[in-house]
Write an enzyme that holds these catalytic residues in place. Structure first.
Site, PDB file in Angstrom:
ATOM      1  CG  ASP A   1      -1.864   1.127   1.279  1.00  0.00           C
ATOM      2  OD1 ASP A   1      -2.782   1.127   0.447  1.00  0.00           O
ATOM      3  OD2 ASP A   1      -1.707   2.038   2.124  1.00  0.00           O
TER       4      ASP A   1
ATOM      5  CD  GLU B   1      -2.066   2.446  -3.633  1.00  0.00           C
ATOM      6  OE1 GLU B   1      -3.126   3.031  -3.894  1.00  0.00           O
ATOM      7  OE2 GLU B   1      -1.523   2.529  -2.517  1.00  0.00           O
TER       8      GLU B   1
HETATM    9  C1  GLC Z   1      -4.124   3.202  -0.700  1.00  0.00           C
HETATM   10  C2  GLC Z   1      -5.380   2.378  -0.591  1.00  0.00           C
HETATM   11  C3  GLC Z   1      -6.483   3.251  -0.106  1.00  0.00           C
HETATM   12  C4  GLC Z   1      -6.101   3.791   1.254  1.00  0.00           C
HETATM   13  C5  GLC Z   1      -4.762   4.524   1.207  1.00  0.00           C
HETATM   14  C6  GLC Z   1      -4.209   4.785   2.580  1.00  0.00           C
HETATM   15  O1  GLC Z   1      -4.233   4.171  -1.662  1.00  0.00           O
HETATM   16  O2  GLC Z   1      -5.670   1.780  -1.817  1.00  0.00           O
HETATM   17  O3  GLC Z   1      -7.701   2.579  -0.027  1.00  0.00           O
HETATM   18  O4  GLC Z   1      -7.090   4.660   1.708  1.00  0.00           O
HETATM   19  O5  GLC Z   1      -3.786   3.756   0.534  1.00  0.00           O
HETATM   20  O6  GLC Z   1      -3.767   3.605   3.178  1.00  0.00           O
END
Ligand code: GLC
Ligand code: CA
Length: 594
Positions: free
Chosen positions: A246, A300
């Protein structure tokens, strides 16, 4: 669903490779059709179809209106039949749910609302039995404010070693009442919150790039690194095949916490994409590679610079990362084509597979987005009340699915995408939980509209999401028109979105050409046409007029009914050229002539 589908040559049956009982090593390795692809022993992630399960909204096993692991276990067969290779679970850990579980209080325990660790282990094992790998979500940038480390830091007070794991700083100004800097939060509002000292006086501030309930960790601290490597091992030891990381570009901060310069040099932004991150991911890769079978790291990474993005995919770092560049493109041939070219060019030098993503739990459902006037996606542009032509959006979402699934690399499907669910834009105000909505002062509708519990069966809510005997309502209300979009209803109709996804994934799995070379074919400007391997052709019509399909090809799948040999606007087709018409042939006609 009224759209027709021609499935002339489609292989509808589940491939025999998966019907065979998969073999498992002691570490929990799954053997599936991907492992046996020639030349690609066990590099399964390069072509995998990965299905994202948002646990809270997938299926409710115990009838409290909240999805849980029992619910997922009861629906694993559905995912196997759909034809997915892996499931990525959004965070299932103990969490106060200030941000839908991305505020983790204990990385080694399952939230009791979802089940138990033992049940997660059973789920991982049962998925393996069906040839499905498991990917868990690791949230390293921040923890919940309820995490023992943060609670200890608050209790220990300014200057304590406990606080060194976070970013505590005195405020500016004579009384310390001004924030230490002027960074912005990813969730609107301020990224700093002032604490109160144990004696009740106003204290230091702490940094949170998301909500105040998500304090950022200090990745310069050795405890933080050691803890996360241990968490990786904890889940790898339980047989998970990979982790989704994440907010992977945000972990490292410039310890001086300077203001953000107007044009920071690459790697020098105070809180994003800093060069030091690569060292962290090299250590993570070493942890993953210490397992005899393949464990993968998926990042991500929201980064505009493609070369910087690709650096994370070097052979000793992450295996893949989400392709948001593709996901956010408008429904426009030139934009999509440029994005595909950029993607392939960026990945080639590091020999990493691209990923193709149309949606996830953070963004507007494609059926709704593609029916809006502005079909691109940007968090800052989301506005409540934006009108959408859902019929048009659904046509385009069907075509987009065939486009994404035909491109070289792995494919992500967010739960409900395969049903063609639309964004729920009229949730009752009291149900909305997403902090993006609340922190924007209500201007941002937030992300709950794409997180509404799935419709499985029946004609009225909860549409089989909870057991029939239940009186509890789903935690977010499902719209009545989803009666036509349940798994049950769509399973009866081969022309449904689910029918399309099933056929599409079956062909993707069976056709060796879909592992072959990618090459653009000549086409009109509003048309995307490309070949894979020797005989596979994908044509997407984003223009306003029908386009003629090439002669001498057989149609294997189309996103819309085809009359004669005309592919209507907002539609895509998968074809097989006759052996003589391979992509290298000279004199091939341009696709798109009327
Ligand atoms: C990422 C996740 C999202 C979350 C954010 C903070 O972007 O996909 O859902 O709110 O991180 O952890
Ligand atoms: Ca439940």
């Amino acid at each position: 669903m009224t759209d027709g589908v021609l499935g002339i040559n489609a292989t509808l049956a589940r491939p025999t490779t998966l019907e065979a009982v998969p073999s498992r090593s002691a570490q929990g390795e799954v053997s599936s059709h991907l492992d046996r692809a020639p030349g690609r022993p066990s590099e399964w992630w390069r072509r995998a179809v990965i299905y994202q399960v948002y646990v809270r909204s997938f299926a409710d096993g115990n009838g409290d209106g909240i999805g849980d692991l029992a619910g997922v276990r009861s629906r694993l067969r559905y995912l196997a039949d759909l034809g997915v290779d892996a499931i990525w679970f959004t965070p299932w850990y103990v969490s106060p749910l200030a941000d839908g579980g991305y505020d983790v209080a204990d990385y080694r325990a399952i939230d009791p609302a979802f089940g138990s660790l033992e049940e997660a282990e059973r789920l991982i094992a049962e998925a393996h039995q069906l040839g499905i790998r498991t990917i868990v979500d690791i949230v390293p940038n921040h923890v919940s404010d309820q995490h023992p480390w943060f609670q200890a830091a608050l209790a220990a007070g300014p200057g304590s070693p406990e606080r060194a794991r976070f970013w505590f700083r005195p405020g500016k100004g004579p009384d310390g009442s001004e924030m230490p800097n002027h960074w912005t939060s990813n969730f609107w509002g301020e990224p700093w919150t002032r604490t109160t000292n144990p004696d009740g006086t106003p204290g230091d501030w702490y940094l949170h790039l998301f909500t105040p309930e998500q304090p950022d960790l200090n990745w310069g601290h050795p405890d933080v690194r050691a803890e996360h490597e241990d968490v990786l091992r904890f889940w790898f030891d339980r047989g998970v095949a990979g982790v989704r990381i994440d907010s992977a570009a945000l972990l490292v901060k410039d310890p001086a916490l300077p203001e953000i310069p107007e044009n920071p040099a690459p790697g020098q932004h105070p809180n994003t994409d800093r060069d030091e991150l690569h060292d962290i991911y090299r250590s993570w890769r070493a942890v993953a590679d210490s397992y005899p079978d393949r464990r993968i790291l998926v990042g991500e990474l929201w980064l505009p610079d493609h070369e910087r993005f690709a650096k994370y995919l070097r052979p000793d770092e992450l295996h893949t990362a989400f392709n948001f560049d593709f996901m956010v493109q408008p429904w426009n041939a030139a934009s999509l084509r440029e994005s595909i070219d950029r993607t392939l060019a960026a990945h080639a030098p590091v020999n990493a597979p691209a990923t193709w993503v149309l949606s996830n739990h953070d963004v507007t459902r494609p059926v709704t987005r593609y029916g809006q006037e502005d079909t691109s996606f940007a968090f800052v542009n989301k506005r409540a009340g934006t009108p959408s032509d859902l019929e048009k959006g659904r046509r385009r979402a069907r075509a987009a699915a065939l486009l994404a699934a035909a491109l070289p690399g792995s494919l992500y499907i967010y739960q409900g995408e395969e049903l063609g669910l639309d964004e729920v834009t009229d949730l009752p105000a009291h149900q909305i939980q997403d902090p993006m909505h609340h922190r924007s002062g209500g201007t941002d509708p937030g992300r709950d509209g794409c997180r509404v519990p799935l419709p499985w069966s029946g004609t009225c809510p909860p549409f089989g999401f909870s057991p029939d005997s239940t009186s509890a309502e789903p935690w977010l209300s499902q719209p009545r028109h989803w009666a036509n979009l349940t798994v049950e209803a769509e399973s009866r109709d081969p022309g449904s979105m689910l029918g399309l996804y099933r056929q599409m994934l079956a062909i993707r799995r069976e056709d060796p050409d879909l592992g072959g070379e990618f090459a653009w074919l000549p086409s009109d400007p509003g048309v995307l046409a490309f070949a894979r391997g020797d005989r596979f052709i994908c044509i997407v019509n984003l223009s306003a007029a029908p386009v003629r399909l090439p002669a001498g090809c057989s149609l294997s799948l189309a996103s819309a009914a085809i009359s004669g040999d005309l592919l209507p606007p907002d539609a895509a087709a998968w074809l097989h050229s006759e052996p003589a018409q391979t992509p290298g042939d000279a004199g091939r006609p341009a696709y798109g002539g009327k």
